[in-house]
Every structure is written in C-alpha cells, then in structure tokens.
Motif scaffolding. Structure first.
Motif, PDB file in Angstrom:
ATOM      1  N   ALA A   1     -10.457  -5.454   2.611  1.00  0.00           N
ATOM      2  CA  ALA A   1     -10.236  -4.172   3.280  1.00  0.00           C
ATOM      3  C   ALA A   1      -8.968  -3.530   2.709  1.00  0.00           C
ATOM      4  O   ALA A   1      -8.079  -4.228   2.207  1.00  0.00           O
ATOM      5  N   PRO A   2      -8.870  -2.212   2.774  1.00  0.00           N
ATOM      6  CA  PRO A   2      -7.680  -1.549   2.238  1.00  0.00           C
ATOM      7  C   PRO A   2      -6.412  -1.954   3.000  1.00  0.00           C
ATOM      8  O   PRO A   2      -6.457  -2.174   4.212  1.00  0.00           O
ATOM      9  N   ASP A   3      -5.322  -2.046   2.254  1.00  0.00           N
ATOM     10  CA  ASP A   3      -4.023  -2.338   2.871  1.00  0.00           C
ATOM     11  C   ASP A   3      -3.392  -1.078   3.442  1.00  0.00           C
ATOM     12  O   ASP A   3      -2.613  -1.144   4.377  1.00  0.00           O
ATOM     13  N   LYS A   4      -3.715   0.057   2.867  1.00  0.00           N
ATOM     14  CA  LYS A   4      -3.082   1.319   3.232  1.00  0.00           C
ATOM     15  C   LYS A   4      -4.044   2.146   4.090  1.00  0.00           C
ATOM     16  O   LYS A   4      -5.246   2.107   3.900  1.00  0.00           O
ATOM     17  N   PRO A   5      -3.514   2.920   5.023  1.00  0.00           N
ATOM     18  CA  PRO A   5      -4.376   3.764   5.859  1.00  0.00           C
ATOM     19  C   PRO A   5      -4.946   4.935   5.067  1.00  0.00           C
ATOM     20  O   PRO A   5      -4.396   5.331   4.030  1.00  0.00           O
ATOM     21  N   GLU A   6      -6.044   5.489   5.555  1.00  0.00           N
ATOM     22  CA  GLU A   6      -6.626   6.667   4.918  1.00  0.00           C
ATOM     23  C   GLU A   6      -5.590   7.770   4.846  1.00  0.00           C
ATOM     24  O   GLU A   6      -4.823   7.973   5.784  1.00  0.00           O
ATOM     25  N   GLY A   7      -5.543   8.446   3.690  1.00  0.00           N
ATOM     26  CA  GLY A   7      -4.583   9.521   3.499  1.00  0.00           C
ATOM     27  C   GLY A   7      -3.283   9.071   2.849  1.00  0.00           C
ATOM     28  O   GLY A   7      -2.487   9.907   2.423  1.00  0.00           O
ATOM     29  N   HIS A   8      -3.048   7.760   2.758  1.00  0.00           N
ATOM     30  CA  HIS A   8      -1.823   7.256   2.121  1.00  0.00           C
ATOM     31  C   HIS A   8      -1.864   7.579   0.634  1.00  0.00           C
ATOM     32  O   HIS A   8      -2.909   7.464  -0.018  1.00  0.00           O
ATOM     33  N   GLU A   9      -0.723   7.970   0.078  1.00  0.00           N
ATOM     34  CA  GLU A   9      -0.687   8.423  -1.323  1.00  0.00           C
ATOM     35  C   GLU A   9      -1.062   7.338  -2.326  1.00  0.00           C
ATOM     36  O   GLU A   9      -1.509   7.643  -3.430  1.00  0.00           O
ATOM     37  N   ASP A  10      -0.910   6.056  -1.970  1.00  0.00           N
ATOM     38  CA  ASP A  10      -1.228   4.969  -2.902  1.00  0.00           C
ATOM     39  C   ASP A  10      -2.619   4.365  -2.687  1.00  0.00           C
ATOM     40  O   ASP A  10      -3.000   3.434  -3.382  1.00  0.00           O
ATOM     41  N   ARG A  11      -3.348   4.882  -1.731  1.00  0.00           N
ATOM     42  CA  ARG A  11      -4.665   4.293  -1.417  1.00  0.00           C
ATOM     43  C   ARG A  11      -5.636   4.411  -2.601  1.00  0.00           C
ATOM     44  O   ARG A  11      -6.400   3.487  -2.879  1.00  0.00           O
ATOM     45  N   SER A  12      -5.605   5.529  -3.316  1.00  0.00           N
ATOM     46  CA  SER A  12      -6.479   5.712  -4.471  1.00  0.00           C
ATOM     47  C   SER A  12      -6.174   4.672  -5.546  1.00  0.00           C
ATOM     48  O   SER A  12      -7.093   4.114  -6.158  1.00  0.00           O
ATOM     49  N   GLU A  13      -4.905   4.405  -5.776  1.00  0.00           N
ATOM     50  CA  GLU A  13      -4.525   3.391  -6.764  1.00  0.00           C
ATOM     51  C   GLU A  13      -5.013   2.006  -6.342  1.00  0.00           C
ATOM     52  O   GLU A  13      -5.409   1.196  -7.182  1.00  0.00           O
ATOM     53  N   GLU A  14      -4.998   1.757  -5.049  1.00  0.00           N
ATOM     54  CA  GLU A  14      -5.440   0.458  -4.536  1.00  0.00           C
ATOM     55  C   GLU A  14      -6.927   0.227  -4.835  1.00  0.00           C
ATOM     56  O   GLU A  14      -7.311  -0.833  -5.333  1.00  0.00           O
ATOM     57  N   ILE A  15      -7.769   1.208  -4.573  1.00  0.00           N
ATOM     58  CA  ILE A  15      -9.203   1.032  -4.819  1.00  0.00           C
ATOM     59  C   ILE A  15      -9.490   1.027  -6.326  1.00  0.00           C
ATOM     60  O   ILE A  15     -10.371   0.309  -6.791  1.00  0.00           O
ATOM     61  N   GLN A  16      -8.729   1.800  -7.103  1.00  0.00           N
ATOM     62  CA  GLN A  16      -8.915   1.763  -8.551  1.00  0.00           C
ATOM     63  C   GLN A  16      -8.616   0.372  -9.100  1.00  0.00           C
ATOM     64  O   GLN A  16      -9.366  -0.139  -9.941  1.00  0.00           O
ATOM     65  N   ALA A  17      -7.549  -0.236  -8.623  1.00  0.00           N
ATOM     66  CA  ALA A  17      -7.196  -1.591  -9.073  1.00  0.00           C
ATOM     67  C   ALA A  17      -8.283  -2.582  -8.676  1.00  0.00           C
ATOM     68  O   ALA A  17      -8.617  -3.495  -9.438  1.00  0.00           O
TER      69      ALA A  17
END
Length: 92
Positions: free
Chosen positions: A4-20
C-alpha cells in the motif's frame, strides 16, 4: 505483489513512490518482450498505446467490478474504446 502507498493521496512524492514500485516489473516486461524478438521501439509504443487505452476505459467506467453484469460491462467498455479509436459512437 504491491505494498500500500506510504504517502496519502495528493502528497507531492506519491507519484515517485508508485513509479519506483512499477519500474522494475515494467523493465522486466519490456526486456522479456525484446528478448523474444520485438524491438524496444515496438515494445514501448505498445506500452504507450495500452496506457492510453486503459485511461480511456477508466474514464468510461472507473470501477467495472462494481457493475451488475461485469462481462457485459467489459464488452461495452471495450466497444466504447474501439469506437473512440475508430471515431464511431458505439455506446450502449
């Protein structure tokens, strides 16, 4: 397979997390296809087209699993995407 994502929706680093998270599986998929004889150009073009088609299908029906008759919904979404690509109206 995925955490599951570590960052909440809308967090600026969330896109980088899913890309990784998706990077290695996508690279493996592309490398496997290229190893089977497809050019990397063909593989990447196919991936881009698939993403575009997924976006269209998602825009039409964001959660097809919630539809009462899932088989017909998938067929309808497929027909709508095909119609959009061909420039025809194939709505239900």
């Amino acid at each position: 397979m995925f955490n599951a994502p570590d960052k909440p929706e809308g967090h600026e680093d969330r896109s980088e997390e899913i890309q990784a998270l998706l990077d290695q599986p996508l690279r493996k998929l592309a490398d496997d296809a290229a190893g089977a004889g497809w050019s990397m150009y063909e593989v990447l073009n196919a991936m881009e087209e698939l993403v575009q088609n997924y976006r269209l299908a998602h825009a039409i029906d964001p959660d097809p699993a919630e539809d009462p008759d899932n088989e017909n919904s998938e067929q309808s979404a497929d027909r709508l995407v095909e119609g959009f690509i061909d420039g025809r109206d194939l709505g239900p």
